[in-house]
Design an enzyme around this catalytic site. Structure first.
Site, PDB file in Angstrom:
ATOM      1  N   LYS A 163      -2.813   5.909  -4.413  1.00  0.00           N
ATOM      2  CA  LYS A 163      -3.932   6.823  -4.102  1.00  0.00           C
ATOM      3  C   LYS A 163      -3.701   8.180  -4.741  1.00  0.00           C
ATOM      4  O   LYS A 163      -2.551   8.623  -4.867  1.00  0.00           O
ATOM      5  CB  LYS A 163      -4.040   7.025  -2.571  1.00  0.00           C
ATOM      6  CG  LYS A 163      -3.892   5.744  -1.767  1.00  0.00           C
ATOM      7  CD  LYS A 163      -4.056   5.959  -0.268  1.00  0.00           C
ATOM      8  CE  LYS A 163      -3.698   4.700   0.509  1.00  0.00           C
ATOM      9  NZ  LYS A 163      -2.276   4.559   0.855  1.00  0.00           N
ATOM     10  N   ASP A 211       0.845  -1.201   0.000  1.00  0.00           N
ATOM     11  CA  ASP A 211       0.000   0.000   0.000  1.00  0.00           C
ATOM     12  C   ASP A 211       0.876   1.245   0.000  1.00  0.00           C
ATOM     13  O   ASP A 211       1.557   1.539   0.973  1.00  0.00           O
ATOM     14  CB  ASP A 211      -0.879   0.017   1.260  1.00  0.00           C
ATOM     15  CG  ASP A 211      -1.799   1.223   1.293  1.00  0.00           C
ATOM     16  OD1 ASP A 211      -2.897   1.133   0.720  1.00  0.00           O
ATOM     17  OD2 ASP A 211      -1.398   2.263   1.861  1.00  0.00           O
ATOM     18  N   HIS A 248      -7.691   9.502  -1.759  1.00  0.00           N
ATOM     19  CA  HIS A 248      -6.997   9.475  -0.469  1.00  0.00           C
ATOM     20  C   HIS A 248      -7.833  10.093   0.673  1.00  0.00           C
ATOM     21  O   HIS A 248      -7.878   9.541   1.771  1.00  0.00           O
ATOM     22  CB  HIS A 248      -5.646  10.196  -0.608  1.00  0.00           C
ATOM     23  CG  HIS A 248      -4.595   9.701   0.318  1.00  0.00           C
ATOM     24  ND1 HIS A 248      -3.258   9.636  -0.013  1.00  0.00           N
ATOM     25  CD2 HIS A 248      -4.661   9.245   1.585  1.00  0.00           C
ATOM     26  CE1 HIS A 248      -2.565   9.163   1.007  1.00  0.00           C
ATOM     27  NE2 HIS A 248      -3.388   8.914   1.989  1.00  0.00           N
ATOM     28  N   TYR A 293       3.164   9.801  -0.590  1.00  0.00           N
ATOM     29  CA  TYR A 293       4.244   9.210   0.219  1.00  0.00           C
ATOM     30  C   TYR A 293       5.616   9.445  -0.419  1.00  0.00           C
ATOM     31  O   TYR A 293       6.642   9.273   0.227  1.00  0.00           O
ATOM     32  CB  TYR A 293       4.053   7.692   0.441  1.00  0.00           C
ATOM     33  CG  TYR A 293       2.770   7.288   1.140  1.00  0.00           C
ATOM     34  CD1 TYR A 293       1.945   8.222   1.765  1.00  0.00           C
ATOM     35  CD2 TYR A 293       2.380   5.950   1.182  1.00  0.00           C
ATOM     36  CE1 TYR A 293       0.763   7.836   2.383  1.00  0.00           C
ATOM     37  CE2 TYR A 293       1.204   5.558   1.811  1.00  0.00           C
ATOM     38  CZ  TYR A 293       0.400   6.510   2.397  1.00  0.00           C
ATOM     39  OH  TYR A 293      -0.767   6.117   3.018  1.00  0.00           O
TER      40      TYR A 293
HETATM   41  N1  LIG Z   1      -5.217   6.330   3.748  1.00  0.00           N
HETATM   42  C1  LIG Z   1      -4.635   7.074   4.660  1.00  0.00           C
HETATM   43  O1  LIG Z   1      -4.977   8.242   4.858  1.00  0.00           O
HETATM   44  C2  LIG Z   1      -3.521   6.489   5.460  1.00  0.00           C
HETATM   45  C3  LIG Z   1      -3.050   7.168   6.591  1.00  0.00           C
HETATM   46  C4  LIG Z   1      -2.038   6.565   7.330  1.00  0.00           C
HETATM   47  C5  LIG Z   1      -1.518   5.338   6.944  1.00  0.00           C
HETATM   48  N2  LIG Z   1      -1.988   4.710   5.811  1.00  0.00           N
HETATM   49  C6  LIG Z   1      -1.446   3.410   5.364  1.00  0.00           C
HETATM   50  O2  LIG Z   1      -1.493   2.494   6.450  1.00  0.00           O
HETATM   51  C7  LIG Z   1      -0.177   1.995   6.698  1.00  0.00           C
HETATM   52  C8  LIG Z   1      -0.005   1.634   8.151  1.00  0.00           C
HETATM   53  O3  LIG Z   1      -0.257   2.742   8.991  1.00  0.00           O
HETATM   54  P1  LIG Z   1       0.906   3.584   9.743  1.00  0.00           P
HETATM   55  O4  LIG Z   1       2.158   3.513   8.978  1.00  0.00           O
HETATM   56  O5  LIG Z   1       0.329   4.912  10.033  1.00  0.00           O
HETATM   57  O6  LIG Z   1       1.046   2.904  11.160  1.00  0.00           O
HETATM   58  P2  LIG Z   1       1.115   1.422  11.804  1.00  0.00           P
HETATM   59  O7  LIG Z   1       1.246   0.386  10.771  1.00  0.00           O
HETATM   60  O8  LIG Z   1      -0.013   1.371  12.769  1.00  0.00           O
HETATM   61  O9  LIG Z   1       2.442   1.526  12.666  1.00  0.00           O
HETATM   62  C9  LIG Z   1       3.699   1.715  12.084  1.00  0.00           C
HETATM   63  C10 LIG Z   1       4.712   2.014  13.206  1.00  0.00           C
HETATM   64  O10 LIG Z   1       4.780   0.892  14.090  1.00  0.00           O
HETATM   65  C11 LIG Z   1       6.093   0.377  14.132  1.00  0.00           C
HETATM   66  N3  LIG Z   1       5.972  -1.093  14.145  1.00  0.00           N
HETATM   67  C12 LIG Z   1       5.600  -1.903  13.122  1.00  0.00           C
HETATM   68  N4  LIG Z   1       5.571  -3.183  13.505  1.00  0.00           N
HETATM   69  C13 LIG Z   1       5.926  -3.203  14.815  1.00  0.00           C
HETATM   70  C14 LIG Z   1       6.109  -4.242  15.762  1.00  0.00           C
HETATM   71  N5  LIG Z   1       5.884  -5.509  15.434  1.00  0.00           N
HETATM   72  N6  LIG Z   1       6.507  -3.904  17.018  1.00  0.00           N
HETATM   73  C15 LIG Z   1       6.716  -2.602  17.350  1.00  0.00           C
HETATM   74  N7  LIG Z   1       6.564  -1.581  16.489  1.00  0.00           N
HETATM   75  C16 LIG Z   1       6.182  -1.871  15.226  1.00  0.00           C
HETATM   76  C17 LIG Z   1       6.790   0.891  12.866  1.00  0.00           C
HETATM   77  O11 LIG Z   1       8.178   1.055  13.089  1.00  0.00           O
HETATM   78  P3  LIG Z   1       9.359   0.670  12.029  1.00  0.00           P
HETATM   79  O12 LIG Z   1       8.896   0.999  10.641  1.00  0.00           O
HETATM   80  O13 LIG Z   1      10.460   1.585  12.479  1.00  0.00           O
HETATM   81  O14 LIG Z   1       9.658  -0.768  12.238  1.00  0.00           O
HETATM   82  C18 LIG Z   1       6.114   2.242  12.689  1.00  0.00           C
HETATM   83  O15 LIG Z   1       6.697   3.227  13.514  1.00  0.00           O
HETATM   84  C19 LIG Z   1       0.715   3.143   6.203  1.00  0.00           C
HETATM   85  O16 LIG Z   1       2.059   2.771   6.038  1.00  0.00           O
HETATM   86  C20 LIG Z   1       0.009   3.503   4.930  1.00  0.00           C
HETATM   87  O17 LIG Z   1       0.301   2.569   3.900  1.00  0.00           O
HETATM   88  C21 LIG Z   1      -2.996   5.262   5.078  1.00  0.00           C
END
Ligand SMILES: NC(=O)c1ccc[n+]([C@@H]2O[C@H](COP(=O)([O-])OP(=O)(O)OC[C@H]3O[C@@H](n4cnc5c(N)ncnc54)[C@H](OP(=O)(O)O)[C@@H]3O)[C@@H](O)[C@H]2O)c1
Length: 274
Positions: free
Chosen positions: A78, A48, A111, A53
């Site tokens: 997106k 994704d 988005h 990004y």
């Molecule tokens: N549509 C939208 O508006 C929107 C908004 C936000 C996000 N997204 C999508 O959703 C995806 C996921 O959301 P997100 O990136 O906001 O947050 P997330 O997946 O909830 O959390 C990511 C964070 O958690 C850490 N992490 C991952 N696995 C872990 C584990 N097993 N133990 C401890 N820490 C861990 C990562 O660190 P490290 O990377 O340093 O390991 C990073 O800092 C995004 O990457 C994006 O593709 C979409």
């Protein structure tokens, strides 16, 4: 769900992996390239990304270099808010495809619901879908009222609504609305952006011999939510996919359901300024 590559069937018949890698904040260049390759090596088949990004080129490079045929992968991107509108969305889509080095994406999303723009944007997505350049189209950050408004004029029902969703924001109302319209819910920030220290999750993790992250991701899967945890750390990329040797009981699912406090780590789609 049986393994990391297992799929769900979207409302147009397209198969989408229920689990994938998110790459928001993964830096363009070697960081995103290595993360995507590590994920695919660990069995992930869905990635994704988004134009905003700034890492579509790296995602494309990893796709070309990973050794898995493109058609076995599921790629989402997106259209960003500043590009919304009919012609501008078509141009933004071309730019994304060219950066990714692909001739189609599996899923293209609006988005955010930019007021006064998202219906024109949706018409552009319907054209891309009709042309087969997006195998499925959907939205992100749409509340039920945004979906109602969109559906009033849409020819194609969105396949997916990707929203912030995790144990502290379980989106029960949106999930039941989307179920009623046959729209799959996909969770962003499924791991609460790494804020994993809640005592209930720690207790469950200890009991199941799993990490808090694995317990949360398992909760998403058992609720039939599509989930895209982000990590650029190879050990976490593997850990997050290691979810298929345990199952949360109904009682423990309910314990996690009860953690909801409607807490957002990101913006409310009714009140964003970007
Ligand atoms: N549509 C939208 O508006 C929107 C908004 C936000 C996000 N997204 C999508 O959703 C995806 C996921 O959301 P997100 O990136 O906001 O947050 P997330 O997946 O909830 O959390 C990511 C964070 O958690 C850490 N992490 C991952 N696995 C872990 C584990 N097993 N133990 C401890 N820490 C861990 C990562 O660190 P490290 O990377 O340093 O390991 C990073 O800092 C995004 O990457 C994006 O593709 C979409």
């Amino acid at each position: 769900m049986k393994n990391v590559a297992s799929t769900v069937t979207l409302n147009n018949g397209v198969q989408m992996p229920q689990f994938g890698l998110g790459v928001w904040k993964a830096k363009e260049g070697s960081e995103v390239v290595e993360a995507v390759k590590a994920a695919i090596a660990a069995g992930y088949r869905s990635i994704d990304t988004a134009a905003v990004y700034g890492n579509e080129e790296g995602v494309g490079q990893a796709i070309r270099e990973c050794g898995v045929p493109r058609e076995e992968l599921f790629i989402t991107t997106k259209v960003w808010n500043s590009e919304q509108g009919y012609d501008t969305t078509l141009a933004a889509f071309d730019a994304s495809l060219s950066k990714l080095g692909l001739d189609y994406v599996d899923l293209y999303l609006i988005h955010w619901p930019v007021k006064g723009k998202y219906k024109e944007t949706w018409r552009a997505l319907e054209k891309l879908y009709a042309e087969g350049r997006a195998k499925a189209i959907g939205v992100s950050n749409f509340h039920p009222h945004h979906l109602e408004d969109l559906l009033a004029d849409a020819k194609v029902v969105p396949a997916v609504d990707q929203v912030e969703l995790h144990p502290l924001l379980n989106q029960a109302e949106l999930r039941s609305y989307c179920d009623s319209k046959n729209i799959y819910v996909e969770a962003w920030s499924p791991l609460m952006q790494g804020n994993l220290g809640h005592p209930v999750l720690t207790e469950l993790a200890g009991r199941y011999g799993k990490s808090a992250a694995q317990v949360i991701l398992r909760w998403h899967l058992q609720h039939n939510i599509i989930v895209i945890p982000k990590s650029v750390t190879p050990s976490r990329i593997k850990e997050n996919a290691d979810l298929f040797d345990f199952e949360l009981t109904a009682e423990d699912m309910a314990k996690i359901d009860a953690l909801n406090e409607n807490k957002r780590f990101g913006a409310d789609p009714d009140n964003f300024n970007f």
